[in-house]
Design a protein around this motif. Structure first.
Motif, PDB file in Angstrom:
ATOM      1  N   ASP A 731     -13.426 -24.933 -28.165  1.00  0.00           N
ATOM      2  CA  ASP A 731     -12.259 -25.801 -28.375  1.00  0.00           C
ATOM      3  C   ASP A 731     -11.017 -25.012 -28.761  1.00  0.00           C
ATOM      4  OD1 ASP A 731     -12.813 -25.048 -30.962  1.00  0.00           O
ATOM      5  OD2 ASP A 731     -13.285 -27.052 -31.695  1.00  0.00           O
ATOM      6  N   GLY A 732     -11.153 -23.685 -28.924  1.00  0.00           N
ATOM      7  CA  GLY A 732      -9.992 -22.839 -29.167  1.00  0.00           C
ATOM      8  C   GLY A 732      -9.420 -22.911 -30.570  1.00  0.00           C
ATOM      9  N   ARG A 733     -10.110 -23.535 -31.491  1.00  0.00           N
ATOM     10  CA  ARG A 733      -9.572 -23.624 -32.849  1.00  0.00           C
ATOM     11  C   ARG A 733      -9.553 -22.247 -33.511  1.00  0.00           C
ATOM     12  NH1 ARG A 733     -11.828 -27.562 -36.147  1.00  0.00           N
ATOM     13  NH2 ARG A 733     -12.745 -28.682 -34.378  1.00  0.00           N
ATOM     14  N   PRO A 734      -8.631 -21.997 -34.459  1.00  0.00           N
ATOM     15  CA  PRO A 734      -8.588 -20.708 -35.154  1.00  0.00           C
ATOM     16  C   PRO A 734      -9.889 -20.468 -35.919  1.00  0.00           C
ATOM     17  CG  PRO A 734      -6.551 -21.928 -35.506  1.00  0.00           C
ATOM     18  CD  PRO A 734      -7.511 -22.884 -34.859  1.00  0.00           C
ATOM     19  N   MET A 735     -10.402 -19.261 -35.810  1.00  0.00           N
ATOM     20  CA  MET A 735     -11.598 -18.876 -36.542  1.00  0.00           C
ATOM     21  C   MET A 735     -11.556 -17.382 -36.811  1.00  0.00           C
ATOM     22  SD  MET A 735     -14.546 -18.839 -33.559  1.00  0.00           S
ATOM     23  CE  MET A 735     -15.666 -17.907 -34.612  1.00  0.00           C
ATOM     24  N   ALA A 736     -12.290 -16.969 -37.803  1.00  0.00           N
ATOM     25  CA  ALA A 736     -12.356 -15.555 -38.186  1.00  0.00           C
ATOM     26  C   ALA A 736     -13.790 -15.252 -38.587  1.00  0.00           C
ATOM     27  CB  ALA A 736     -11.398 -15.264 -39.341  1.00  0.00           C
ATOM     28  N   GLY A 737     -14.121 -13.974 -38.566  1.00  0.00           N
ATOM     29  CA  GLY A 737     -15.492 -13.620 -38.928  1.00  0.00           C
ATOM     30  C   GLY A 737     -15.740 -12.138 -38.831  1.00  0.00           C
ATOM     31  N   ASP A 798     -17.607 -30.973 -34.378  1.00  0.00           N
ATOM     32  CA  ASP A 798     -17.248 -32.035 -33.442  1.00  0.00           C
ATOM     33  C   ASP A 798     -16.551 -33.177 -34.192  1.00  0.00           C
ATOM     34  OD1 ASP A 798     -17.038 -33.543 -31.122  1.00  0.00           O
ATOM     35  OD2 ASP A 798     -19.042 -34.418 -31.359  1.00  0.00           O
ATOM     36  N   GLY A 799     -15.335 -33.454 -33.812  1.00  0.00           N
ATOM     37  CA  GLY A 799     -14.565 -34.507 -34.462  1.00  0.00           C
ATOM     38  C   GLY A 799     -13.746 -34.035 -35.643  1.00  0.00           C
ATOM     39  N   LEU A 800     -13.919 -32.799 -36.075  1.00  0.00           N
ATOM     40  CA  LEU A 800     -13.147 -32.266 -37.201  1.00  0.00           C
ATOM     41  C   LEU A 800     -11.845 -31.677 -36.666  1.00  0.00           C
ATOM     42  CD1 LEU A 800     -13.681 -32.010 -40.279  1.00  0.00           C
ATOM     43  CD2 LEU A 800     -14.335 -29.646 -39.858  1.00  0.00           C
ATOM     44  N   GLU A 801     -10.728 -32.055 -37.239  1.00  0.00           N
ATOM     45  CA  GLU A 801      -9.431 -31.629 -36.719  1.00  0.00           C
ATOM     46  C   GLU A 801      -9.213 -30.140 -36.895  1.00  0.00           C
ATOM     47  OE1 GLU A 801      -6.455 -32.420 -40.481  1.00  0.00           O
ATOM     48  OE2 GLU A 801      -6.902 -34.116 -39.149  1.00  0.00           O
ATOM     49  N   HIS A 802      -8.357 -29.603 -36.031  1.00  0.00           N
ATOM     50  CA  HIS A 802      -8.050 -28.177 -36.073  1.00  0.00           C
ATOM     51  C   HIS A 802      -7.080 -27.883 -37.215  1.00  0.00           C
ATOM     52  CE1 HIS A 802      -9.155 -27.348 -31.594  1.00  0.00           C
ATOM     53  NE2 HIS A 802      -9.942 -28.265 -32.135  1.00  0.00           N
ATOM     54  N   GLU A 803      -7.327 -26.777 -37.894  1.00  0.00           N
ATOM     55  CA  GLU A 803      -6.416 -26.289 -38.924  1.00  0.00           C
ATOM     56  C   GLU A 803      -6.153 -24.812 -38.686  1.00  0.00           C
ATOM     57  OE1 GLU A 803      -7.569 -27.121 -42.911  1.00  0.00           O
ATOM     58  OE2 GLU A 803      -7.840 -29.284 -42.575  1.00  0.00           O
ATOM     59  N   SER A 804      -5.001 -24.339 -39.180  1.00  0.00           N
ATOM     60  CA  SER A 804      -4.596 -22.948 -38.944  1.00  0.00           C
ATOM     61  C   SER A 804      -4.727 -22.120 -40.204  1.00  0.00           C
ATOM     62  CB  SER A 804      -3.144 -22.899 -38.449  1.00  0.00           C
ATOM     63  OG  SER A 804      -2.999 -23.619 -37.234  1.00  0.00           O
TER      64      SER A 804
END
Length: 901
Positions: A731-737, A798-804
């Motif tokens: 879904d392209g949401r920001p993530m880090a790891g 799933d269903g959780l909005e994207h945050e930056s």
């Protein structure tokens, strides 16, 4: 000068008396005190009537009275005026001093001129020789001179009075102190002693009888209900009833096993153990127990009445009450009766009472247990909550076996003291550790429900201070932070991965492979889901209990430490290998022996470069790195599993997936660590809510590092997630790891987070051997762990909005730690080219640049050391370094420690 004239001139005055009578009682009066003749009559001061019992028996030794023979010192000027007056020493002496008080007292009684008079004889005071005036006084006001003389006389009297007041007791200050305080102290001690004796007597009378203690064991035995966060039932436990047995039904094998583990000299000892009691009082119970079996009975009784951990004062009160109960029990019951009641009322991890324990562990009646099994029953008393659910292969199971060996040694020791007890050395050597039955697999203990049950029990003890006895009685209502759907997702993705490997390779993933998956809410510290394992009766919790080396997934704590110390992300280090470091026996290599050259901390994190990170850890110091990890949420006992050397950057610390999920949650929460926890609320059997130890910290959290550090470290970890990374969300949401692989692929990790959730996935083996995964030529965190993370988080998010995430601030100072290369030797004169008229380009100014290398385009490759001296890229330039295809991008992680660890 006559006496009347001196009197009118302001000299020494006499008190007024009758006109026609002698002035006998007109002695000189001190300031605020009695007349001097009154003091003479009084003599030494006797004890005052109001002093009574509290008066000091030894009176203060004071200076002699003036009327007893000491004459007040006159001013030298006055003495000089009288030629024929003999001088007297200040100290009276001889027989005259003893006779003078008697003569004056007689004169006072006869109405003579006593008291004040300083007569040379017994004549009238008016017959005193006139004072001879000094020549310099002629023609001057006599009154003025007399006034000065009177002032000097008064000053003399004041000095004399001061000397009397300052005369001290010859005894030292310590003796004087005790002379004044021993009587009050004696009375106070006596009163306290009497009250103490009365209190002990009352406490002894009010202490419960053995019959009341036995009946208490059956009170409030009820189930403890555990629910998910939405209120649906997760599991329940504690509903079993005890089955009392008599001493005749309990064999010596069990009694000896219990005594060997708990109190080997029970039949010879009294009700309490003074040494153990003193240790508990001094150290507050932190240095071991030492309680006798009788004291344990009393403690279990109070555990049944108390539902939360008492305060320190309450603990001392309880300890006192336990002692009273122990004495009362010792006076009321025989030793056999005490051991019978003890075995029928304590918690053994699988129910209350020895009969329930025998059936739960071995499926036998207690009378059928042999010495090996009896030693096992005695062993589990120490930690029933941990030993009860222990399964083969777990760390707790190893501790259980070690403790069982200690109990067997106790049997031999008992036999040496008393041949009727215990076993001989030969008999003990023949014993083998008895394998307990798997814990009952019912609906409340199957699958993840059993793992939830054990995790809740552990947290009830750790966070709420409840004893095993209290937990075993049950009756609690517990609401957890767990999401039931997410718990199911964790089980589903593991099973799906096993099936995928079987379908593609025709081979199963080895049964020894452990899958750790844990999700933590960064804002609250709540544990939202975890994967415990396939069977709680066979496998220890693979996410909350099992631990293995973190590998390169520990590098973010090194990065955060550097940023906190003012080192910028743009600082450069040497990415080549191998490199040697002080304190390390072997040189450090990068994965696949790749040399990266000068690299900044962004590229070092993205490509998981070992050499640059070990150099960074050495610079910031390993203890500082461990302190950062501790503040972020890694438990101290886990940090103690590694030596604090520069190789700490390579993940020598052993961690669980819960540890890593909680640690990375601190990055997701702006640098504020929230205590991780699974229990949201506990309601006691009486309907009262229990308060956890960390209640205050749950409100505010603790700052591990600054928001600026968090922003820069998160940005560096965002670069790990390249477009083709196996963990990248669709879904392209920001993530880090960060990925991680330990030495010889004993463990493989991927720990990733979005602003709302942090999840850690770790693979290792229960036998601590290298991972063997069919279809995987090499083991890296960017492969199977990353695929599992993506599959699981795709369902969870799933269903959780994207945050930056916050933008990087590039804080700190840009430093260059790249060694300067040795320049090539200059060509000899014979090799110099012949002069040419054509212009020759000058060599590059920077010694770091090789003549064969082209100058980089600093507008694009701004992170290179050559560009550090130039301006940073403009607003339109990209702040991300280019994807050079290394390491984590395509699943071929460059985070392996290459056999160094």
């Amino acid at each position: 000068m006559s006496t009347e004239r001196r009197r009118s001139a302001g000299g020494r005055r006499r008190a007024d008396g009758p006109v026609d009578e002698p002035r006998g009682n007109g002695g000189r009066r001190g300031r605020g005190g009695p007349a001097e003749d009154e003091r003479a009559a009084a003599g030494r001061r006797g004890p005052r009537e109001e002093d009574g019992f509290w008066a000091d028996e030894r009176p203060r030794r004071s200076a002699p009275s003036r009327d007893e023979g000491e004459r007040p010192r006159r001013s030298r000027a006055a003495q000089d005026d009288v030629d024929d007056r003999p001088r007297r020493s200040r100290r009276a002496g001889g027989d005259a001093d003893e006779e003078r008080p008697r003569r004056r007292a007689a004169a006072a009684e006869s109405g003579g001129a006593g008291g004040r008079r300083r007569a040379r004889g017994d004549g009238d005071p008016d017959e005193r020789p006139p004072r001879r005036r000094r020549p310099d006084e002629e023609g001057r006001g006599g009154r003025r001179r007399a006034t000065a003389h009177g002032a000097r006389a008064e000053s003399g009297r004041r000095r004399a009075r001061k000397d009397e007041d300052e005369e001290l007791d010859e005894r030292g200050p310590v003796k004087r102190f005790f002379a004044k305080t021993w009587k009050p102290a004696l009375i106070t001690f006596s009163v306290l002693f009497i009250l103490g004796v009365v209190g002990i007597g009352v406490a002894y009378v009010m202490a419960p009888s053995p019959e009341e203690m036995d009946s208490q064991a059956d009170v409030e035995l009820a189930a403890t209900l555990v629910t998910f966060e939405d209120g649906d039932k997760a599991t329940q436990f504690g509903e079993s009833q005890r089955i009392p047995v008599t001493i005749d039904q309990i064999p010596d094998s069990v009694i000896d096993g219990v005594l060997a583990a708990e109190q080997r000299t029970f039949y010879e000892d009294g009700a309490i153990n003074p040494v153990g009691l003193a240790r508990g009082v001094v150290f507050g119970g932190t240095q071991g127990g030492g309680s006798t079996i009788t004291q344990q009975m009393a403690r279990n009784y109070y555990d049944g009445l108390t539902r939360n951990e008492p305060s320190r004062i309450e603990s001392y009160v309880r300890k006192f009450n336990e002692i009273m109960i122990a004495f009362k029990v010792e006076q009321s019951l025989s030793k056999d009766q005490i051991i019978e009641q003890y075995l029928n009322t304590i918690y053994f991890g699988r129910g209350l009472g020895v009969q329930t324990a025998a059936q739960g562990y071995f499926g036998k009646d207690v009378s059928e247990l042999d010495y090996a099994e009896g030693a096992f029953i005695g062993t589990v008393i120490q930690q029933p909550g941990n030993f009860g659910p222990a399964v083969p292969g777990s760390e707790m199971y190893d501790i259980l076996q070690e403790r069982w060996g200690y109990t067997v040694e106790g049997l031999v020791e008992m036999n040496a003291e008393n041949p009727d007890r215990g076993l001989t050395q030969e008999e003990a050597d023949a014993l083998e550790f008895p394998e307990p039955l798997p814990q009952s697999d019912n609906d409340n203990y199957s699958g993840y429900r059993g793992y939830i049950q054990e995790a809740v029990r552990t947290e009830m003890a750790d966070r709420y201070g409840l004893s095993d006895q209290q937990i075993g009685r049950g009756g609690y209502q517990i609401t957890t932070t767990l999401n039931e759907d997410w718990m199911k997702y964790a089980e589903e993705v593991v099973e799906a991965e096993r099936q995928r490997v079987l379908d593609t390779t025709g081979q199963e993933i080895p049964a020894e492979t452990q899958f750790g998956i844990t999700t933590v809410d960064p804002a609250t510290g709540e544990i939202k889901a975890f994967y415990g394992g396939p069977d709680p009766t066979q496998y220890a919790n693979q996410s909350l209990v099992q631990r293995e080396q973190a590998g390169s997934a520990f590098k973010p704590y090194v990065l955060a430490t550097a940023l906190e110390q003012g080192i910028s992300l743009r600082s450069t280090y040497d990415g080549d290998g191998p490199k040697e470091f002080a304190g390390l026996a072997q040189p450090v290599n990068n994965d696949s022996n790749v040399n990266y050259g000068p690299v900044d901390l962004i590229q070092s994190t993205k490509d998981s470069i070992n050499t640059s990170y070990v150099q960074l850890a050495e610079q910031v110091t390993p203890p500082a790195v461990l302190a950062t990890a501790l503040a972020a949420g890694i438990p101290q006992e886990q940090l103690d599993t590694a030596e604090p050397g520069p190789n700490i950057a390579l993940g020598t610390v052993s961690v669980s997936s819960l540890d890593q999920a909680g640690g990375f949650a601190t990055f997701a929460n702006g640098g504020v660590h929230m205590p991780r926890h699974m229990i949201k609320e506990i309601i006691g059997p009486e309907g009262e809510p229990l308060v956890p130890k960390d209640a205050e910290l749950l409100e505010t959290g603790s700052v591990a590092f600054s928001a600026e550090t968090t922003a820069d470290a998160t940005y560096a970890m965002q670069q790990v997630i390249t477009p083709d990374h196996n963990a990248r969300l669709d879904d392209g949401r920001p993530m880090a790891g960060k990925t991680g692989t330990s030495n010889d692929a004993v463990s493989a990790w991927f720990v990733g987070f979005v602003p709302q959730l942090s999840t850690a996935v770790g693979l290792h083996r229960s036998d601590r051997q290298p991972l063997v995964l069919p279809g995987e030529d090499s083991i890296y965190g960017g492969q199977m762990p990353s695929r599992i993370w993506k599959a699981y988080m795709t369902k969870v998010l799933d269903g959780l909005e994207h945050e930056s995430f916050p933008e990087p601030v590039y804080g700190g100072e840009v430093q260059n730690h790249v060694p300067t290369p040795t320049p090539d030797p200059s060509p000899s004169e014979s090799e110099e080219a012949e002069p040419s008229d054509e212009p020759v380009e000058s060599p590059p100014e920077s010694p770091d640049e090789s003549p064969s290398m082209e100058a980089p385009d600093c507008e694009v490759e701004w992170w290179r050391p050559e560009c550090m001296e130039q301006e940073s890229p403009g607003p339109g330039a990209s702040n991300e370094p280019p994807d050079n295809g290394g390491g984590n991008d395509n699943g071929n992680d460059d985070d392996d420690d290459n056999g160094f660890l």
